[in-house]
Design a protein around this motif. Structure first.
Motif, PDB file in Angstrom:
ATOM      1  N   THR A  34       0.841  -1.186   0.000  1.00 51.59           N
ATOM      2  CA  THR A  34       0.000   0.000   0.000  1.00 51.59           C
ATOM      3  C   THR A  34       0.879   1.240   0.000  1.00 51.59           C
ATOM      4  N   ALA A  35       0.229   2.384  -0.118  1.00 51.18           N
ATOM      5  CA  ALA A  35       0.984   3.633  -0.101  1.00 51.18           C
ATOM      6  C   ALA A  35       1.680   3.844   1.236  1.00 51.18           C
ATOM      7  N   TYR A  75       3.952   3.276  -5.131  1.00 54.37           N
ATOM      8  CA  TYR A  75       3.693   4.610  -5.678  1.00 54.37           C
ATOM      9  C   TYR A  75       2.478   4.656  -6.601  1.00 54.37           C
ATOM     10  N   LYS A  78      -2.842   4.493  -3.448  1.00 52.29           N
ATOM     11  CA  LYS A  78      -3.234   5.784  -2.884  1.00 52.29           C
ATOM     12  C   LYS A  78      -3.468   5.655  -1.384  1.00 52.29           C
ATOM     13  N   ASN A  81      -8.601   7.938   2.319  1.00 56.26           N
ATOM     14  CA  ASN A  81      -9.151   9.278   2.459  1.00 56.26           C
ATOM     15  C   ASN A  81      -9.183   9.658   3.934  1.00 56.26           C
ATOM     16  N   GLN A 111     -10.924  14.454   1.346  1.00 53.91           N
ATOM     17  CA  GLN A 111     -10.112  14.609   0.142  1.00 53.91           C
ATOM     18  C   GLN A 111     -11.014  14.369  -1.059  1.00 53.91           C
ATOM     19  N   GLY A 155     -12.159  11.498  -3.370  1.00 54.86           N
ATOM     20  CA  GLY A 155     -10.723  11.264  -3.454  1.00 54.86           C
ATOM     21  C   GLY A 155     -10.072  12.324  -4.334  1.00 54.86           C
ATOM     22  N   GLY A 157      -5.833  13.604  -5.812  1.00 52.57           N
ATOM     23  CA  GLY A 157      -4.385  13.418  -5.764  1.00 52.57           C
ATOM     24  C   GLY A 157      -4.024  12.012  -5.350  1.00 52.57           C
ATOM     25  N   GLU A 158      -3.218  11.893  -4.334  1.00 51.39           N
ATOM     26  CA  GLU A 158      -2.769  10.588  -3.877  1.00 51.39           C
ATOM     27  C   GLU A 158      -3.717   9.951  -2.868  1.00 51.39           C
ATOM     28  N   TYR A 159      -4.931  10.525  -2.725  1.00 47.67           N
ATOM     29  CA  TYR A 159      -5.914   9.994  -1.773  1.00 47.67           C
ATOM     30  C   TYR A 159      -7.050   9.292  -2.505  1.00 47.67           C
ATOM     31  N   ALA A 160      -7.362   8.124  -2.025  1.00 51.43           N
ATOM     32  CA  ALA A 160      -8.442   7.342  -2.621  1.00 51.43           C
ATOM     33  C   ALA A 160      -9.797   7.874  -2.151  1.00 51.43           C
TER      34      ALA A 160
END
Length: 377
Positions: A34-35, A75, A78, A81, A111, A155, A157-160
């Protein structure tokens, strides 16, 4: 070949490569990465990247492939949230129209765009997807309801995408009822000695009862001989004395599912009229005798006999008619004493007397006529 490389490597190269290999081995599999594993992945990659070309050759191809796959996965993944929410409960009073509340959820750290939905709960409530406002349908019955409201963040950017569900209690209180009632007549009538019954519809009239709850009646003030039933029937007992009485009655509309009880005090009067009296009086003798040239006096008890006087009122007498020859010669006192003066001419004389029973508290006055003769000889 790998064994030859390892045999030719120095102890320093071997130790450096071993540290990197251990770091790579400790990484999760790519499918489980995971991220949140990025720090560990970055540390392992940094250890690998710091190796010399000779040292890198000591890392197996499988380990190198794993490092790259895990790095790509970390990478590509994500972060969860960060949406959070708190909820407040709602309350309202029963109403026949719809009621809309402001969004009961306070959402923070979302997010991406936030939308709302009802996860579960009564069909009487809807949730606006855009604003989160809660609407209670018209006529939602009084009571307590629990609904689950879901706030979803799209969600960014990098947030789900993510969501949070909160429980909200909606309390619907009973509404105040409007009860308007009045008396049909300001004064109801009755007669002494007789029972009087007044039907509810002739005593009271309900003009407004929003709840449509059952209306009952209760006397709160008034003579004990005046009764009011729960259905509103008014009864005046026959023993109630003549006069005017004030009665206060409390009309109450019973509480219903959606409305509170309501009451109203009604005031009216009962006028009990005097009853007609029955009076019967007769002459003690059809013919009284007197002696010419002498005065004759007859006591009331000798002149008149009262056979009936329901009211028991005081009786007075009055001479109303006498023959022409007897005028001034025959008198009747209020008490009923009859006096025949000595100048009365001989003969038979007709006398008419009115007997009156005086009005009492409960009976009217009553007059009757008595006729008798006086024979002077």
């Amino acid at each position: 070949a790998q064994a030859a490389k390892e045999a030719a490597a120095t102890q320093a190269d071997t130790e450096a490569a071993m540290k990197a290999a251990v770091a790579i081995a400790a990484l999760p599999e790519a499918a489980n990465t995971t991220a949140y594993d990025r720090d560990q992945v970055d540390s392992a990659k940094a250890a690998y990247d710091a190796l010399t070309a000779t040292q890198k050759e000591l890392i197996s191809l499988d380990s190198q492939a794993k490092l790259q796959a895990v790095y790509d996965a970390a990478y590509a993944a994500k972060f969860n949230n960060t949406i959070t929410a708190t909820a407040k409960n709602l309350s309202m009073t029963y109403q026949t129209s719809a009621k809309t509340f402001a969004n009961p959820l306070t959402v923070k750290s979302a997010q991406g765009a936030v939308t709302y939905s009802k996860a579960s709960g009564s069909a009487n409530f809807t949730v606006n997807a855009t604003t989160g406002k809660v609407t209670a349908k018209k006529g939602t019955a009084a009571g307590s309801y629990t609904i689950q409201i879901k706030a979803s963040a799209a969600g960014a950017g990098e947030y789900a995408a993510g969501s949070v569900t909160k429980s909200v209690t909606v309390t619907v209180a009973k509404a105040a009822n409007t009860l308007n009632a009045k008396v049909v007549k300001a004064t109801q009538k009755a007669k002494y000695g007789k029972k009087a019954t007044i039907a509810a519809k002739k005593a009271f009239k309900v003009t407004t009862n929003t709840s449509k709850g059952k209306v009952t009646y209760k006397k709160t003030k008034g003579n004990a001989k005046i009764a009011v039933s729960s259905a509103g029937k008014v009864t005046v007992k026959k023993g109630l004395k003549a006069g005017t009485y004030t009665v206060k009655v409390k009309a109450t509309s019973k509480a219903t599912t959606n409305y509170k009880s309501a009451s109203k005090v009604l005031t009216f009067k009962v006028k009990v009229a005097k009853a007609a009296n029955t009076l019967k009086v007769k002459a003690a003798k059809a013919t009284q005798t007197a002696k010419y040239g002498k005065k004759t006096a007859l006591a009331a008890s000798k002149a008149f006999k009262v056979t009936k006087n329901v009211s028991k009122g005081k009786i007075t007498y009055k001479l109303t008619k006498v023959s022409a020859k007897a005028k001034g010669k025959i008198t009747v006192s209020k008490a009923g004493k009859v006096v025949v003066k000595k100048g009365l001419a001989k003969g038979t004389h007709t006398v008419k007397v009115s007997a009156t029973s005086k009005a009492t508290k409960n009976y009217k006055s009553k007059t009757t006529s008595v006729t008798f003769k006086v024979k002077c000889k």
